[in-house]
Every structure is written in structure tokens, then in C-alpha cells.
Write a protein that holds these residues in place. Structure first.
Motif, PDB file in Angstrom:
ATOM      1  N   GLU A 116       0.789  -1.211  -0.097  1.00 21.73           N
ATOM      2  CA  GLU A 116      -0.058  -0.144  -0.051  1.00 21.73           C
ATOM      3  C   GLU A 116       0.842   1.322  -0.005  1.00 21.73           C
ATOM      4  OE1 GLU A 116      -2.671   2.805  -0.020  1.00 21.73           O
ATOM      5  OE2 GLU A 116      -3.223   0.934  -0.076  1.00 21.73           O
ATOM      6  N   PRO A 117       0.763   2.221  -0.858  1.00 23.91           N
ATOM      7  CA  PRO A 117       1.615   3.112  -1.097  1.00 23.91           C
ATOM      8  C   PRO A 117       1.344   4.367   0.035  1.00 23.91           C
ATOM      9  CG  PRO A 117       0.173   3.248  -3.095  1.00 23.91           C
ATOM     10  CD  PRO A 117      -0.238   2.145  -2.213  1.00 23.91           C
ATOM     11  N   THR A 118       0.104   4.466   0.557  1.00 17.83           N
ATOM     12  CA  THR A 118      -0.209   5.450   1.359  1.00 17.83           C
ATOM     13  C   THR A 118       0.292   5.245   2.657  1.00 17.83           C
ATOM     14  OG1 THR A 118      -2.143   5.935  -0.205  1.00 17.83           O
ATOM     15  CG2 THR A 118      -2.159   7.107   1.825  1.00 17.83           C
ATOM     16  N   GLY A 119       1.085   6.288   3.148  1.00 20.88           N
ATOM     17  CA  GLY A 119       1.661   5.850   4.785  1.00 20.88           C
ATOM     18  C   GLY A 119       0.723   6.015   5.669  1.00 20.88           C
ATOM     19  N   LYS A 120      -0.495   6.740   5.615  1.00 19.99           N
ATOM     20  CA  LYS A 120      -1.584   6.632   6.782  1.00 19.99           C
ATOM     21  C   LYS A 120      -2.257   5.512   6.721  1.00 19.99           C
ATOM     22  CE  LYS A 120      -2.111  11.722   7.155  1.00 19.99           C
ATOM     23  NZ  LYS A 120      -3.156  13.115   7.022  1.00 19.99           N
ATOM     24  N   ARG A 121      -2.551   5.004   5.569  1.00 22.65           N
ATOM     25  CA  ARG A 121      -3.356   3.595   5.579  1.00 22.65           C
ATOM     26  C   ARG A 121      -2.129   2.516   6.217  1.00 22.65           C
ATOM     27  NH1 ARG A 121      -6.457   4.056  -0.333  1.00 22.65           N
ATOM     28  NH2 ARG A 121      -7.908   5.570   0.667  1.00 22.65           N
ATOM     29  N   VAL A 122      -0.963   2.673   5.650  1.00 19.61           N
ATOM     30  CA  VAL A 122       0.163   1.722   6.148  1.00 19.61           C
ATOM     31  C   VAL A 122       0.186   1.761   7.620  1.00 19.61           C
ATOM     32  CG1 VAL A 122       2.686   0.905   6.090  1.00 19.61           C
ATOM     33  CG2 VAL A 122       1.267   1.590   4.030  1.00 19.61           C
ATOM     34  N   ASP A 123      -0.004   2.957   8.246  1.00 18.55           N
ATOM     35  CA  ASP A 123      -0.108   2.955   9.828  1.00 18.55           C
ATOM     36  C   ASP A 123      -1.270   2.333  10.368  1.00 18.55           C
ATOM     37  OD1 ASP A 123       2.017   4.378   9.566  1.00 18.55           O
ATOM     38  OD2 ASP A 123       1.243   6.545   9.613  1.00 18.55           O
ATOM     39  N   PHE A 124      -2.547   2.355   9.751  1.00 17.83           N
ATOM     40  CA  PHE A 124      -3.711   1.795  10.016  1.00 17.83           C
ATOM     41  C   PHE A 124      -3.213   0.109  10.003  1.00 17.83           C
ATOM     42  CE2 PHE A 124      -7.616  -0.385   8.819  1.00 17.83           C
ATOM     43  CZ  PHE A 124      -8.118  -0.112  10.021  1.00 17.83           C
ATOM     44  N   LEU A 125      -3.051  -0.130   8.868  1.00 20.21           N
ATOM     45  CA  LEU A 125      -2.484  -1.829   8.818  1.00 20.21           C
ATOM     46  C   LEU A 125      -1.827  -2.288  10.101  1.00 20.21           C
ATOM     47  CD1 LEU A 125      -1.959  -1.753   4.760  1.00 20.21           C
ATOM     48  CD2 LEU A 125      -4.085  -2.466   5.896  1.00 20.21           C
ATOM     49  N   ARG A 126      -0.703  -1.465  10.166  1.00 17.07           N
ATOM     50  CA  ARG A 126       0.193  -1.743  11.280  1.00 17.07           C
ATOM     51  C   ARG A 126      -0.426  -2.008  12.637  1.00 17.07           C
ATOM     52  NH1 ARG A 126       5.843  -1.790  10.101  1.00 17.07           N
ATOM     53  NH2 ARG A 126       6.140  -0.573   8.085  1.00 17.07           N
ATOM     54  N   TYR A 127      -1.452  -1.052  12.607  1.00 21.34           N
ATOM     55  CA  TYR A 127      -2.004  -0.813  14.193  1.00 21.34           C
ATOM     56  C   TYR A 127      -3.047  -1.951  14.361  1.00 21.34           C
ATOM     57  CZ  TYR A 127      -5.772   0.922  17.136  1.00 21.34           C
ATOM     58  OH  TYR A 127      -6.756   0.829  18.337  1.00 21.34           O
ATOM     59  N   VAL A 128      -3.871  -2.334  13.157  1.00 27.49           N
ATOM     60  CA  VAL A 128      -4.953  -3.460  13.178  1.00 27.49           C
ATOM     61  C   VAL A 128      -4.063  -4.762  13.486  1.00 27.49           C
ATOM     62  CG1 VAL A 128      -6.341  -4.726  11.808  1.00 27.49           C
ATOM     63  CG2 VAL A 128      -6.697  -2.303  11.918  1.00 27.49           C
ATOM     64  N   CYS A 129      -2.990  -4.989  12.624  1.00 25.97           N
ATOM     65  CA  CYS A 129      -2.193  -6.260  12.934  1.00 25.97           C
ATOM     66  C   CYS A 129      -1.788  -6.366  14.164  1.00 25.97           C
ATOM     67  CB  CYS A 129      -0.970  -6.415  11.637  1.00 25.97           C
ATOM     68  SG  CYS A 129      -2.029  -6.763   9.769  1.00 25.97           S
ATOM     69  N   GLY A 130      -1.471  -5.275  14.816  1.00 25.30           N
ATOM     70  CA  GLY A 130      -0.657  -5.301  16.031  1.00 25.30           C
ATOM     71  C   GLY A 130      -1.849  -5.596  17.098  1.00 25.30           C
ATOM     72  N   GLN A 131      -2.876  -4.997  16.923  1.00 29.79           N
ATOM     73  CA  GLN A 131      -3.938  -5.092  17.834  1.00 29.79           C
ATOM     74  C   GLN A 131      -4.429  -6.515  17.948  1.00 29.79           C
ATOM     75  OE1 GLN A 131      -5.419  -3.099  20.083  1.00 29.79           O
ATOM     76  NE2 GLN A 131      -3.143  -1.998  19.638  1.00 29.79           N
ATOM     77  N   LEU A 132      -4.492  -7.381  16.690  1.00 33.88           N
ATOM     78  CA  LEU A 132      -5.209  -8.625  16.477  1.00 33.88           C
ATOM     79  C   LEU A 132      -4.200  -9.578  16.456  1.00 33.88           C
ATOM     80  CD1 LEU A 132      -7.111  -8.057  13.118  1.00 33.88           C
ATOM     81  CD2 LEU A 132      -8.025  -8.104  15.808  1.00 33.88           C
TER      82      LEU A 132
END
Length: 235
Positions: free
Chosen positions: A100-116
Motif C-alpha cells: 500500500e503506497p499511502t503512509g497513513k493507511r500503512v499506519d492503520f494496517l500496522r495498528y490493526v495487525c498489532g492489535q489482532l
């Protein structure tokens, strides 16, 4: 209050032969994070409960539940993690890469995967750039949903797939015609059309999975740069 109705989601999934009972709580948590995070970062226009259930989760599960989805999966232009994160929840053994090229979306992806508690690799790059580097012909399966027209998608995704692997495009109405028009493009990239599987989402909208086998290495001239791909799609 949960962002989705897990009982209803499980019933919807069961209609497609998919048992969600083991991962429904994680999907509910994912939905809640999506809705809350979406208030500050534009991730999706779909935030109502049934919309998330149908257009995000069931849609992603139609891909994730296919027997060919195994080994290493790269989800190209994953956005808020669909279908990649859902596939990883459903098949924990998958080696998942979220591109995913958009940094803010990558931040969300990292957050979700961390939480799950999900292991994934995060690639903040455009697919055509990633395919010219270490990610070229690195994956068993590539997926893409609502990213671009099929000839463009093929040039983004097939170079990422190993010989013997698969690219699966998630398309809506008109998929059959798109597939017919993209056969020459697939051949130029080392791919071959391997069939279509059609579904209807619970909300009545059409969904097709288009399968492309990687039968030979992609020639070094592909992928071209993003501007050329968009202006002059392969024919």
C-alpha cells in the motif's frame, strides 16, 4: 456496541460454505477499529454494519476461502486491509504481505495487525516499483480489489508472482468482458487466463474472481513506470 453483528455475519458466511465461528470476534474488533480510525483517516466510504459485513468481509472471504489461496500472499493496493487481513485471519498459515503506497493507511494496517496479533510484512510502495526490486516474482499468490482496469492490474501484479503461482483479480459486473479483453496483456506478462468464479454478495451485487496462472517469467521490460501503464495499458 459492536460495529457489526457477528451472528448475522456468520450466517451470511455459512451461505457460502465458510465457517467463521473461530474468527468472528477478531473480525468484530477489526470492524470497530476501522470505523473509529476512519473518523481521522480516510480509509473507506463503507462504515455501516451491513456494508462492512457484505462489501468488506464477505467479499474478502470469497477470495480467502478459495483452495488456491495458500503459501505467500501479497495484497496489492490493500487500502484498509481487504482482502489481505481477512485472508490472514481466516487462514493463519498464510505468509501475508500488505502492499500500500499511502503512509497513513500503512499506519492503520500496522495498528490493526498489532492489535489482532497478526504477523504481516508491510510494503509502502507502488506495485510497479516493488516489482522492480526485491519483490519481483516473490509470491505464490497476488490479489487486488477495486484497484484499476484489468490490463493495468495485470501489469502491476503478475510481475510479483512466482512462476507456477497465481494472480486473482476481484472484479464486479462486466468481469467476463474484461477478462476477454485482457488475454493478450496477460500473455505478454507471462500469464495465462485460468478461469472465472462468479458470486453474488449478500447485498445483491455481483462479484467475480478472475484467475491468472504465471506460466513463464515476466520479461524484464515489465512493469513499466506507473504513468506509462496508466496512459497506455497493454493490449
Amino acid at each position: 456496541m459492536s460495529a457489526i453483528d457477528t451472528k448475522r455475519l456468520c450466517e451470511k458466511a455459512a451461505a457460502y460454505g465458510v465457517d467463521l465461528s473461530a474468527v468472528a470476534p477478531q473480525l468484530a474488533a477489526y470492524a470497530q477499529m476501522l470505523v473509529e480510525y476512519n473518523e481521522k483517516v480516510n480509509l473507506t466510504a463503507i462504515t455501516d454494519a451491513e456494508g462492512i459485513e457484505d462489501r468488506h468481509f464477505i467479499d474478502s472471504l470469497l477470495l480467502a476461502s478459495q483452495p488456491e489461496v495458500q503459501g505467500s500472499l501479497v495484497d496489492v493496493g490493500t487500502g484498509a486491509g481487504f482482502p489481505g487481513i481477512v485472508a490472514k485471519l481466516y487462514k493463519p498459515q498464510l505468509a501475508l504481505t500488505l502492499m500500500e503506497p499511502t503512509g497513513k493507511r500503512v499506519d492503520f494496517l500496522r495498528y490493526v495487525c498489532g492489535q489482532l496479533g497478526l504477523e504481516a510484512e508491510f510494503v509502502k510502495e507502488r506495485a510497479e516499483e516493488a516489482a522492480r526490486k526485491r519483490w519481483r516474482e516473490a509470491f505464490d499468490v497476488a490479489s487486488a480489489r477495486a484497484v484499476a482496469a484489468l490490463p493495468v492490474l495485470l501489469e502491476y501484479c503478475l510481475p510479483l508472482v512466482k512462476k507456477g503461482g497465481l494472480f486473482i483479480a476481484m472484479k464486479g459486473a462486466g468481469a467476463a468482458q474484461e477478462a476477454q479483453q485482457a488475454q493478450a496483456a496477460a500473455a505478454k506478462l507471462g500469464g495465462r487466463y485460468a478461469g472465472r468464479r462468479d458470486f453474488t454478495l449478500p447485498d445483491g451485487s455481483a462479484r467475480s474472481l478472475l484467475f491468472y496462472e504465471k506460466i513463464s517469467q515476466t520479461p524484464p521490460v515489465y512493469p513499466r513506470n506507473g504513468g506509462k501503464i496508466a496512459k497506455a495499458p497493454l493490449k
